[in-house]
Design a protein around this motif. Structure first.
Motif, mmCIF file in Angstrom:
data_model
loop_
_atom_site.group_PDB
_atom_site.id
_atom_site.type_symbol
_atom_site.label_atom_id
_atom_site.label_comp_id
_atom_site.label_asym_id
_atom_site.label_seq_id
_atom_site.Cartn_x
_atom_site.Cartn_y
_atom_site.Cartn_z
ATOM 1 N N ILE A 67 0.804 -1.227 0.000
ATOM 2 C CA ILE A 67 0.000 0.000 0.000
ATOM 3 C C ILE A 67 0.834 1.273 0.000
ATOM 4 C CG2 ILE A 67 -2.002 -1.074 1.093
ATOM 5 C CD1 ILE A 67 -1.004 0.237 3.744
ATOM 6 N N ALA A 68 2.166 1.154 0.066
ATOM 7 C CA ALA A 68 3.015 2.349 0.064
ATOM 8 C C ALA A 68 2.898 3.051 -1.279
ATOM 9 C CB ALA A 68 4.466 1.981 0.352
ATOM 10 N N SER A 69 2.682 4.366 -1.214
ATOM 11 C CA SER A 69 2.491 5.134 -2.439
ATOM 12 C C SER A 69 3.133 6.507 -2.299
ATOM 13 C CB SER A 69 1.003 5.291 -2.735
ATOM 14 O OG SER A 69 0.400 6.160 -1.797
ATOM 15 N N MET A 70 3.107 7.236 -3.397
ATOM 16 C CA MET A 70 3.585 8.617 -3.402
ATOM 17 C C MET A 70 2.390 9.527 -3.155
ATOM 18 S SD MET A 70 5.294 10.784 -6.436
ATOM 19 C CE MET A 70 6.452 12.046 -5.979
ATOM 20 N N PRO A 71 2.423 10.334 -2.081
ATOM 21 C CA PRO A 71 1.266 11.181 -1.753
ATOM 22 C C PRO A 71 0.819 12.101 -2.889
ATOM 23 C CG PRO A 71 2.942 11.302 -0.023
ATOM 24 C CD PRO A 71 3.522 10.498 -1.144
ATOM 25 N N LEU A 72 1.745 12.687 -3.626
ATOM 26 C CA LEU A 72 1.391 13.588 -4.726
ATOM 27 C C LEU A 72 0.513 12.873 -5.745
ATOM 28 C CD1 LEU A 72 1.770 16.261 -6.433
ATOM 29 C CD2 LEU A 72 3.730 15.092 -7.459
ATOM 30 N N LEU A 73 0.881 11.652 -6.099
ATOM 31 C CA LEU A 73 0.095 10.911 -7.081
ATOM 32 C C LEU A 73 -1.262 10.516 -6.512
ATOM 33 C CD1 LEU A 73 2.885 8.758 -8.758
ATOM 34 C CD2 LEU A 73 1.745 10.792 -9.668
ATOM 35 N N ASP A 74 -1.293 10.106 -5.243
ATOM 36 C CA ASP A 74 -2.575 9.788 -4.605
ATOM 37 C C ASP A 74 -3.505 11.004 -4.652
ATOM 38 O OD1 ASP A 74 -2.668 7.083 -3.789
ATOM 39 O OD2 ASP A 74 -3.307 7.679 -1.779
#
Length: 187
Positions: A67-74
């Motif tokens: 579930i780790a993601s890049m906040p900007l893309l989220d």
């Protein structure tokens, strides 16, 4: 990169310093409202240059614990997932191409026909991405990271061999690229 409208599911794969071009491409694809549904997979063996956060966007075909993601893309509504061999929380353990394989194998043939791969990162990663694209019969464009001493094509310091319809040719990454069809660079 040149996205094609018939492939509405771009898969953007970035590794290391190849991550920023994938973020820029994702942002650009978002500006074309409703045309594309990109997925961004990013791999790094050093800490990511942003604080990974749990994604609020589920990605079918990706293990639920990844579930780790890049906040900007989220925030843009673009699903992203992070990959590392460094046991970072929420990241897929392995290479970015390992998670790519898992995701591609989870698609049915009709969905796979909508995928086009765009990738930037280290040469061995691009070679592995190209091999996956060939295996799954998916079009793939790669952006090469070569040393570009002059940046205008004069020094030929960034020349790579590329397959053309006329046979092998030497192309300058700085003026003839940096993006090439993966099949021409990794035949």
């Amino acid at each position: 990169f040149t996205p094609h409208m018939k492939h509405s599911r771009p898969l953007l794969i970035g590794g290391g310093v190849g991550i920023p071009p994938m973020i820029f491409l994702a942002q650009s694809l978002c500006e074309i409202k409703g045309a594309y549904q990109p997925l961004v997979l990013m791999g790094s063996e050093v800490p990511f240059p942003f604080t990974p956060t749990p994604s609020s966007i589920m990605v079918p075909g990706v293990p639920a614990e990844v579930i780790a993601s890049m906040p900007l893309l989220d925030d843009l509504g673009v699903p992203s997932r992070l990959v590392s061999q460094q046991e970072m929380p929420g990241c897929y353990q392995g290479y970015v191409t390992d998670l790519t394989r898992v995701w591609l194998e989870g698609l049915d043939e009709a969905d796979r026909k909508e995928v086009e791969i765009f990738s930037c990162g280290p040469h061995p990663m691009l070679e592995a991405v190209s091999a996956l694209a060939r295996e799954f019969h998916i079009p793939c464009q790669v952006s090469l990271e070569e040393f570009m001493a002059c940046g205008v094509g004069g020094c030929a310091g960034c020349v790579v061999e590329v397959e053309t319809p006329q046979g092998p040719a030497m192309k300058r990454v700085c003026v003839d690229g940096p993006v090439f069809d993966a099949k021409s660079v990794f035949p």
